[in-house]
Write an enzyme that holds these catalytic residues in place. Structure first.
Site, PDB file in Angstrom:
ATOM      1  N   GLU A 281       0.853  -1.201   0.000  1.00 30.69           N
ATOM      2  CA  GLU A 281       0.000   0.000   0.000  1.00 30.69           C
ATOM      3  C   GLU A 281       0.885   1.246   0.000  1.00 30.69           C
ATOM      4  O   GLU A 281       2.030   1.208   0.449  1.00 30.69           O
ATOM      5  CB  GLU A 281      -0.841  -0.075   1.270  1.00 30.69           C
ATOM      6  CG  GLU A 281      -2.124   0.617   1.444  1.00 30.69           C
ATOM      7  CD  GLU A 281      -2.965   1.192   0.352  1.00 30.69           C
ATOM      8  OE1 GLU A 281      -2.444   1.671  -0.671  1.00 30.69           O
ATOM      9  OE2 GLU A 281      -4.177   1.234   0.580  1.00 30.69           O
ATOM     10  N   ASP A 282       0.351   2.339  -0.510  1.00 30.10           N
ATOM     11  CA  ASP A 282       1.121   3.588  -0.503  1.00 30.10           C
ATOM     12  C   ASP A 282       1.133   4.225   0.885  1.00 30.10           C
ATOM     13  O   ASP A 282       2.168   4.654   1.375  1.00 30.10           O
ATOM     14  CB  ASP A 282       0.589   4.582  -1.552  1.00 30.10           C
ATOM     15  CG  ASP A 282      -0.912   4.851  -1.434  1.00 30.10           C
ATOM     16  OD1 ASP A 282      -1.590   4.207  -0.601  1.00 30.10           O
ATOM     17  OD2 ASP A 282      -1.418   5.709  -2.184  1.00 30.10           O
TER      18      ASP A 282
ATOM     19  N   ARG B  72       1.375  12.043  -9.517  1.00 31.75           N
ATOM     20  CA  ARG B  72       1.847  10.727  -9.058  1.00 31.75           C
ATOM     21  C   ARG B  72       3.281  10.486  -9.509  1.00 31.75           C
ATOM     22  O   ARG B  72       3.988   9.672  -8.945  1.00 31.75           O
ATOM     23  CB  ARG B  72       0.960   9.606  -9.623  1.00 31.75           C
ATOM     24  CG  ARG B  72      -0.465   9.591  -9.077  1.00 31.75           C
ATOM     25  CD  ARG B  72      -1.173   8.315  -9.513  1.00 31.75           C
ATOM     26  NE  ARG B  72      -2.606   8.367  -9.341  1.00 31.75           N
ATOM     27  CZ  ARG B  72      -3.252   8.043  -8.207  1.00 31.75           C
ATOM     28  NH1 ARG B  72      -2.576   7.661  -7.153  1.00 31.75           N
ATOM     29  NH2 ARG B  72      -4.558   8.122  -8.136  1.00 31.75           N
TER      30      ARG B  72
ATOM     31  N   PHE C 271      -1.074  16.368   4.004  1.00 33.95           N
ATOM     32  CA  PHE C 271      -1.465  15.685   2.777  1.00 33.95           C
ATOM     33  C   PHE C 271      -0.269  15.644   1.838  1.00 33.95           C
ATOM     34  O   PHE C 271       0.292  16.678   1.490  1.00 33.95           O
ATOM     35  CB  PHE C 271      -2.650  16.387   2.106  1.00 33.95           C
ATOM     36  CG  PHE C 271      -3.224  15.579   0.981  1.00 33.95           C
ATOM     37  CD1 PHE C 271      -4.078  14.521   1.240  1.00 33.95           C
ATOM     38  CD2 PHE C 271      -2.888  15.855  -0.337  1.00 33.95           C
ATOM     39  CE1 PHE C 271      -4.590  13.745   0.215  1.00 33.95           C
ATOM     40  CE2 PHE C 271      -3.404  15.092  -1.382  1.00 33.95           C
ATOM     41  CZ  PHE C 271      -4.254  14.033  -1.098  1.00 33.95           C
TER      42      PHE C 271
ATOM     43  N   ASP D  93      -3.525   5.716   6.395  1.00 34.44           N
ATOM     44  CA  ASP D  93      -3.888   7.023   6.952  1.00 34.44           C
ATOM     45  C   ASP D  93      -4.800   6.750   8.155  1.00 34.44           C
ATOM     46  O   ASP D  93      -4.321   6.521   9.270  1.00 34.44           O
ATOM     47  CB  ASP D  93      -4.561   7.808   5.821  1.00 34.44           C
ATOM     48  CG  ASP D  93      -4.893   9.241   6.170  1.00 34.44           C
ATOM     49  OD1 ASP D  93      -4.346   9.751   7.146  1.00 34.44           O
ATOM     50  OD2 ASP D  93      -5.705   9.865   5.469  1.00 34.44           O
TER      51      ASP D  93
HETATM   52  P1  IMP Z   1      -7.196   5.422   4.873  1.00 30.84           P
HETATM   53  O1  IMP Z   1      -8.366   4.510   4.563  1.00 30.84           O
HETATM   54  O2  IMP Z   1      -7.658   6.664   5.586  1.00 30.84           O
HETATM   55  O3  IMP Z   1      -6.082   4.740   5.613  1.00 30.84           O
HETATM   56  O4  IMP Z   1      -6.667   5.979   3.502  1.00 30.84           O
HETATM   57  C1  IMP Z   1      -5.946   5.260   2.616  1.00 30.84           C
HETATM   58  C2  IMP Z   1      -5.980   5.874   1.233  1.00 30.84           C
HETATM   59  O5  IMP Z   1      -6.269   7.287   1.225  1.00 30.84           O
HETATM   60  C3  IMP Z   1      -4.602   5.731   0.641  1.00 30.84           C
HETATM   61  O6  IMP Z   1      -4.460   4.487  -0.001  1.00 30.84           O
HETATM   62  C4  IMP Z   1      -4.533   6.906  -0.306  1.00 30.84           C
HETATM   63  O7  IMP Z   1      -5.064   6.551  -1.561  1.00 30.84           O
HETATM   64  C5  IMP Z   1      -5.405   7.978   0.319  1.00 30.84           C
HETATM   65  N1  IMP Z   1      -4.588   8.961   1.074  1.00 30.84           N
HETATM   66  C6  IMP Z   1      -4.537   9.097   2.410  1.00 30.84           C
HETATM   67  N2  IMP Z   1      -3.693  10.088   2.760  1.00 30.84           N
HETATM   68  C7  IMP Z   1      -3.193  10.589   1.601  1.00 30.84           C
HETATM   69  C8  IMP Z   1      -2.234  11.638   1.317  1.00 30.84           C
HETATM   70  O8  IMP Z   1      -1.675  12.328   2.187  1.00 30.84           O
HETATM   71  N3  IMP Z   1      -1.973  11.848  -0.006  1.00 30.84           N
HETATM   72  C9  IMP Z   1      -2.558  11.122  -1.023  1.00 30.84           C
HETATM   73  N4  IMP Z   1      -3.440  10.122  -0.778  1.00 30.84           N
HETATM   74  C10 IMP Z   1      -3.767   9.868   0.517  1.00 30.84           C
END
Ligand code: IMP
Length: 186
Positions: free
Chosen positions: A103-104, A169, A156, A107
């Site tokens: 995963e990238d 990207r 962000f 969050d």
């Molecule tokens: P989560 O479900 O809140 O953990 O969010 C995960 C997804 O939100 C990641 O796979 C990203 O695609 C997107 N995301 C969360 N934070 C960022 C950020 O700072 N920049 C870009 N994408 C983000």
């Protein structure tokens, strides 16, 4: 002028630092899975993980498989709601295989929790998680991250796979948008 506005992007993690950390993670993953037996399939979560995946798999010294899972989460562009839709499924079953999710960023953790629950129903031999980034300040559900690139502050971020409204990207570093307006020429 580069394709992004350098006055509006602050570099948080530069390219060489990412490369060094990804090499370390690859070495660690290679050592951990070398003697476990069975197939290892690296499951990349589209789209944000594509660059991390490309660099990480080349740092893994094992005969792995690679597959892709497309997810989209509802909610505003900067905040997930936890309601996740599979937009592209795996092409092959993972039953009895070792799964490493790539995963990238973790969050809130909501997307990863959904994904881990979904994958568990497919009866893999094991599931572990590699995430390039983690924002601990925003955790809403605790999810395991066995291989973590970097902990980052609650900002962000864009670049190295992560997007700003679908763009940037392709930045070769991880940056933070500062100032007003989009960080690229109109
Ligand atoms: P989560 O479900 O809140 O953990 O969010 C995960 C997804 O939100 C990641 O796979 C990203 O695609 C997107 N995301 C969360 N934070 C960022 C950020 O700072 N920049 C870009 N994408 C983000």
């Amino acid at each position: 002028m580069p394709f992004y506005d350098p006055d509006k992007i602050e570099i948080l993690i530069d390219g060489p630092t990412i490369a060094q950390r990804v090499a370390e993670l690859g070495a660690q993953i290679s050592a951990d899975y070398r003697d476990v037996g069975g197939d290892l399939v690296v499951v990349a979560v589209l789209k944000g993980s594509f660059l991390f995946l490309a660099d990480l798999v080349r740092a893994i010294d094992l005969p792995i498989e690679v597959d892709f899972l497309g997810l989209s989460s509802y909610g505003s562009s900067e905040e997930t709601s936890g309601v996740v839709q599979v937009t592209q499924d795996l092409t092959r079953p993972v039953k009895d295989k070792h799964v490493l999710v790539v995963e990238d960023i973790v969050d809130t953790g909501l997307t990863m929790q959904y994904l881990l629950d979904n994958l568990a129903t497919r009866r893999p031999a094991s599931i572990k998680v590699a995430s390039l980034l983690h924002k601990p300040a925003r955790t809403r559900v605790e999810v395991p991250v066995h291989y973590l690139g970097f902990e980052i502050p609650d900002r962000f971020v864009v670049g190295y796979g992560l997007d700003y409204v679908s763009k940037l990207r392709n930045l070769p570093f991880i940056g933070v948008n500062v100032g007003e307006g989009p960080p690229y020429p109109a």
